[in-house]
Design an enzyme around this catalytic site. Sequence first.
Site, PDB file in Angstrom:
ATOM      1  N   ASP A 184      41.860  39.279  42.700  1.00  0.00           N
ATOM      2  CA  ASP A 184      41.107  38.096  42.295  1.00  0.00           C
ATOM      3  C   ASP A 184      40.756  37.249  43.524  1.00  0.00           C
ATOM      4  OD1 ASP A 184      40.306  36.393  39.902  1.00  0.00           O
ATOM      5  OD2 ASP A 184      41.584  34.965  40.973  1.00  0.00           O
TER       6      ASP A 184
ATOM      7  N   GLU B 167      37.131  40.649  44.353  1.00  0.00           N
ATOM      8  CA  GLU B 167      35.993  39.737  44.367  1.00  0.00           C
ATOM      9  C   GLU B 167      35.818  39.252  45.806  1.00  0.00           C
ATOM     10  OE1 GLU B 167      35.789  37.240  40.313  1.00  0.00           O
ATOM     11  OE2 GLU B 167      37.638  36.905  41.432  1.00  0.00           O
TER      12      GLU B 167
END
Length: 658
Positions: free
Chosen positions: A343, A372
């Site tokens: 993340d 990400e």
Amino acid sequence: MKRFIMLISFLAHLFHGKAQRTDYSKYPVYKGNDLGLTYTPKWSLFKIWAPTATTAEIINYSDGTGGKEINRAQMKKEENGAWSVLAKTDMKGTFYTFRVNINGKWLEEVPDPYAKATGVNGKRAAVVDLKETNPLGWEKDTSPGFSNKTDAIIYELHVRDASISATSGIKHKGKFLGLTETGTKNPAGLATGLDHLKELGITHVHLLPVYDYNSVDETQPDTKYNWGYDPLNYNVPEGSYSTNPYDGLTRIKEFKQLVKTFHENGLRVVMDVVYNHTALTATSNFNQLVLGYYYRQTKDGKFSDATACGNETASERPMFRKFMLESMKYWVEEYHIDGFRVDLMGVHDIETMNLVSKELHKIKPDILIYGEGWTAGASPLPDSMRALKANAHKLDRIAVFSDDIRDGIKGSVFEHEDKGFASGKPTMEETIKFGIVASCKHPQVDYSKVNYSKAAYAKVPSQTVSYAECHDNHVLWDKLAISAKEATEAERIEMHKLALSIVLTSQGISFLHAGTEFLRSKKGVENSYESPDSINAIDWGLKSGNKEVFEFIKALIKLRKDHPAFRMMEADKIKKFISFDNEMPAGIISYSINGLANKDKWKTIRVIFNGTGKVQKLSTSGTWNYAIRNNKFSADENEYSVPVLELAPYSCTVLYQR
Ligand code: CA
């Protein structure tokens, strides 16, 4: 001149900045691998790192919350900031916390950051014998075979969403065990849960956070919903997904049971990990043991917040880097995890991510790591040092999500009315082509016309995750309803099929959000992170209602798996084998994968997307077989000479020559 100004600014920093900023690089680094608890039936060793503490103590309890304090002991100072205490008895079944005193002030009592088990709601660490957490046959558990990273077809799933609906036919609703059930069916008798995942043919199940998170009260898990991006105890499974959150063993055993069952059924397991911030900031266990160290600070000494969640961790500092590395190694070694989705990976520094990748690949050479490549705010760590999408070429065997293709396909996630290629927006062709070549260099892509990235960022196609949607923002079906509201439902179904055709025929790693294969809706709710089950639950009835879409997506997955031409591993091969047809009408993309690319059994594959709302005619030559004709798989084995192809609105056609 410039140097002089820099000197002035350096001196100013020395005189004015020093008082309020701590130089964490002066802190000692503990090198041992025994932080947390080392358990044996005869003794237990507890160890923390707290270099600024003047005293430290451990408090042992009979229960995970409440209950009675059974012991309180001073810890012994050791080298490099470590403190330890040895209990010469069997501590199994007890719970514990630590607290430290810094310059005469006691900080809050907190659970062990390295805890591997906790009581309910993660308030106290638990002493368990991990040997007792292994399901039957665990020592023989192995991950299903998998060789190239581009073979991965990832399916992103939330544990609770998978089974909580009455339509799931699953007994252990909302639990890890729910995903271990077989033979479950929806009201129309179609497979749900685990059997459905097998039927669909995906290779990796990526679970939204399954480590212990903060927002759901584990004593009443049905009163609140959350995705789980608020980490509490990184090395402990979430209690609300277990059948007994009070007992330290159960959640571990049940999560291992899920992993083992998936492995037995040919599925690999990816964990969504959120090391970029902690749910609590000043009062987190990290911060109550070592003030400030684990977090980045702004110039004025406050917690910086590149995550928009109140803090950002400092992966570049050795003891948080060590924590991240040891935590991920632990999940791989103890739980046999096959990959990580990181993340806000752009918050972490490149050096840490590459170290993690190197060490994890040593344990599991085919591990999948992707993240990400962005942040949710500004960070004090320079861009050049962070694992951002634009720096993907500096990352070692780590992939990034392509928001370029995601928004190119369906429109910007931030502008709700915006359309994409699959819903008829003009000028998106180069963005889709950029996605087709998995963000690698290709002479026929005009990078200046790509929506976000103006250059190829992937060294190899396995660095790009191609997708049209994930848990964040509107699901694809809702996005189409909002942005293409003038279209009929039948037209939107074609758009949906076109969108996923692009994902599943593009080079790189494919990624699907759970339920997209039968038009899952979240009723227009954009970020459903705390929405109730009525929004988030997967309605398995949709599988029957949209069976034709499901069968199409399943066949697309099979097409991808049967044809290595869609899964090339080198950028040079993509450049060599893929050629785009020039001078196409606006809204049409046509390309060929030539010459038995990547040892495919088909000599030439031609993929054509019509992103417009009109029938388009395309001249062609030669004889071809249809694999897909206007969003329909063709079982016809005959070759056709088709001088003019008629492309239906919002459609994918795949032709081939043997
Ligand atoms: Ca929890």
